[in-house]
Design a protein around this motif. Structure first.
Motif, PDB file in Angstrom:
ATOM      1  N   SER A 137      10.886 -11.244  10.462  1.00  0.00           N
ATOM      2  CA  SER A 137      10.465 -10.584   9.001  1.00  0.00           C
ATOM      3  C   SER A 137       8.842 -10.493   8.943  1.00  0.00           C
ATOM      4  O   SER A 137       8.177 -11.009   9.560  1.00  0.00           O
ATOM      5  N   GLU A 141       9.492  -8.553   1.439  1.00  0.00           N
ATOM      6  CA  GLU A 141      10.596  -7.714   0.741  1.00  0.00           C
ATOM      7  C   GLU A 141      11.689  -7.400   1.652  1.00  0.00           C
ATOM      8  O   GLU A 141      12.889  -6.840   1.649  1.00  0.00           O
ATOM      9  N   SER A 142      11.719  -7.718   3.183  1.00  0.00           N
ATOM     10  CA  SER A 142      12.666  -7.350   4.281  1.00  0.00           C
ATOM     11  C   SER A 142      12.642  -8.479   5.311  1.00  0.00           C
ATOM     12  O   SER A 142      11.826  -8.862   5.624  1.00  0.00           O
ATOM     13  N   ASP A 144      15.481  -9.386   9.104  1.00  0.00           N
ATOM     14  CA  ASP A 144      16.656  -9.157   9.816  1.00  0.00           C
ATOM     15  C   ASP A 144      17.231 -10.532  10.214  1.00  0.00           C
ATOM     16  O   ASP A 144      16.367 -11.403  10.729  1.00  0.00           O
ATOM     17  N   ARG A 161      20.602  -7.187   7.712  1.00  0.00           N
ATOM     18  CA  ARG A 161      19.417  -6.882   7.237  1.00  0.00           C
ATOM     19  C   ARG A 161      19.388  -6.851   5.738  1.00  0.00           C
ATOM     20  O   ARG A 161      20.250  -6.384   4.996  1.00  0.00           O
ATOM     21  N   CYS A 162      18.366  -7.457   5.054  1.00  0.00           N
ATOM     22  CA  CYS A 162      17.980  -7.564   3.781  1.00  0.00           C
ATOM     23  C   CYS A 162      16.799  -6.863   3.313  1.00  0.00           C
ATOM     24  O   CYS A 162      15.633  -7.090   4.025  1.00  0.00           O
ATOM     25  N   VAL A 163      16.660  -5.796   2.574  1.00  0.00           N
ATOM     26  CA  VAL A 163      15.763  -5.186   2.168  1.00  0.00           C
ATOM     27  C   VAL A 163      15.802  -5.233   0.429  1.00  0.00           C
ATOM     28  O   VAL A 163      16.627  -4.474  -0.010  1.00  0.00           O
ATOM     29  N   ASP A 164      14.368  -5.687   0.128  1.00  0.00           N
ATOM     30  CA  ASP A 164      14.444  -5.615  -1.495  1.00  0.00           C
ATOM     31  C   ASP A 164      15.810  -6.291  -2.047  1.00  0.00           C
ATOM     32  O   ASP A 164      16.284  -5.850  -3.219  1.00  0.00           O
ATOM     33  N   CYS A 167      21.146  -6.791   0.944  1.00  0.00           N
ATOM     34  CA  CYS A 167      21.625  -7.358   2.178  1.00  0.00           C
ATOM     35  C   CYS A 167      22.992  -6.249   2.786  1.00  0.00           C
ATOM     36  O   CYS A 167      23.749  -6.136   1.856  1.00  0.00           O
ATOM     37  N   CYS A 214      16.082 -15.173   3.963  1.00  0.00           N
ATOM     38  CA  CYS A 214      15.053 -14.422   4.304  1.00  0.00           C
ATOM     39  C   CYS A 214      13.552 -14.832   3.301  1.00  0.00           C
ATOM     40  O   CYS A 214      12.697 -15.166   3.978  1.00  0.00           O
TER      41      CYS A 214
END
Length: 276
Positions: A137, A141-142, A144, A161-164, A167, A214
Motif C-alpha cells: 500500500s 485509498e488503495s 494489494d 486489490r482495493c481502490v477507494d 475491491c 487495507c
C-alpha cells in the motif's frame, strides 16, 4: 428408532443413467449419519421376495412379501426397519459403506429392479486458515492484499486489490483447487475475503474484510486476527457449484450430539411412460 432431527437429501438434477426405467439417484451422506432408503414403488405381480443389494453382488436384507425383513449380510452400523413396507435404514454410515444400493424384486418371470441409489459417504472437511502474506500500500485509498488459503494438505494463493473501498480479485474469478473430493476456494464476496473448504456434505470457512485489512495496514501496519467459522448457519453460505454440476451441495456442520441425524432418500415410482 431415534426420531429424525433434520430432513436433508442430495439428489441429481439430471439422472446419471437409467436401468429398466429406474433412475440411479446419487445420495451424499455425512459420515456417522443414518440413511433411510424409503421404498415407494409398486410391487410387481407375483413377487416372491424383495432384496436390498449393494454393488449388485451382496444381498444385505431380504423382505418377505408381508414386509418382514431378514438380514443376510450386515453393514458397518447395522439396519433399522421403520415401516413394514420394504424400507431400510442404514445406520452409522462410514466411508466403506459407499456403493450402489438396489432394491430387486424376485418374481416368477425373473428379477425386476425397483430402485437404485449411488451412495457416497464423506467425512467432514478439515479446518482452513486464511493467511495475509503481504499488504502492498502506498496510500490509504488503495492496497494489494496477497493471501493464502490453507488446509492441512493443500493451499492456494490469490491477490486482491482495493481502490477507494472497491475491491476485486486478481483474474476476476475465484481461485480453486480440488483434492480427495473436497474443494478449496478463496474468493471475494461483498468486500469480504472468504477461504472455503467444502465437499458435498460439509464445509468450513475462514474470512476477513478486505477493506479493513487495507485500512489497518495504512493506519497501524497491524493486521487483525481472522475469525474461523464451522457452522454454516452463522456464516455466508458456501458458493454455488458450477452450473453444470449434477449435484446439489448440502452444507452441514459436524453433529454436536452423539445421535446421528437421519437423511431420507425416497425411491420414486418408475415413469411408466418412458421406454425401458
Amino acid at each position: 428408532m431415534n426420531p429424525c432431527v433434520v430432513l436433508l437429501f442430495a439428489v441429481s438434477l439430471q439422472p446419471l443413467c437409467k436401468t429398466q426405467g429406474i433412475i440411479v439417484t446419487p445420495v451424499f451422506v455425512l459420515k456417522g449419519r443414518d440413511l433411510l432408503l424409503k421404498f415407494d414403488a409398486d410391487l410387481p405381480d407375483g413377487v416372491s421376495f424383495v432384496d436390498w443389494k449393494i454393488n449388485k453382488t451382496v444381498t444385505l436384507v431380504r423382505f418377505e412379501p408381508s414386509g418382514n425383513p431378514n438380514v443376510l449380510h450386515n453393514s458397518t452400523g447395522g439396519f433399522d426397519f421403520p415401516e413394514k413396507n420394504f424400507s431400510v435404514t442404514l445406520k452409522n454410515l462410514q466411508e466403506a459403506d459407499s456403493g450402489v444400493y438396489a432394491a430387486v424384486a424376485a418374481t416368477f418371470t425373473g428379477d425386476k429392479l425397483v430402485a437404485e441409489y449411488k451412495v457416497t459417504v464423506q467425512g467432514p472437511v478439515t479446518p482452513v486458515e486464511l493467511i495475509v502474506d503481504r499488504v502492498d500500500s502506498n496510500s490509504s485509498e488503495s492496497c494489494d492484499l496477497h493471501v493464502t488459503c490453507r488446509t492441512h494438505n493443500s493451499h492456494i494463493n490469490s491477490t486482491f486489490r482495493c481502490v477507494d473501498r472497491v475491491c476485486s480479485q486478481e483474474g476476476g474469478e475465484p481461485s480453486e483447487v480440488t483434492t480427495s473430493g473436497a474443494s478449496l476456494q478463496v474468493y471475494l464476496l461483498n468486500s469480504t475475503i472468504i477461504c472455503n473448504h467444502s465437499n458435498q456434505v460439509h464445509w468450513t470457512q475462514d474470512l476477513n474484510t478486505a477493506e479493513h485489512l487495507c485500512s489497518s495496514n495504512a493506519d497501524s501496519r497491524q493486521i487483525v486476527n481472522n475469525t474461523v467459522y464451522e457452522d454454516p448457519q452463522e456464516v455466508t453460505p458456501a458458493p454455488p457449484q458450477n452450473e453444470n454440476s449434477t449435484y446439489s451441495l448440502v452444507g452441514h456442520p459436524v453433529p454436536s450430539s452423539t445421535q446421528p441425524e437421519t437423511i431420507y432418500a425416497t425411491v420414486k415410482k418408475p415413469d411408466r411412460s418412458s421406454n425401458d
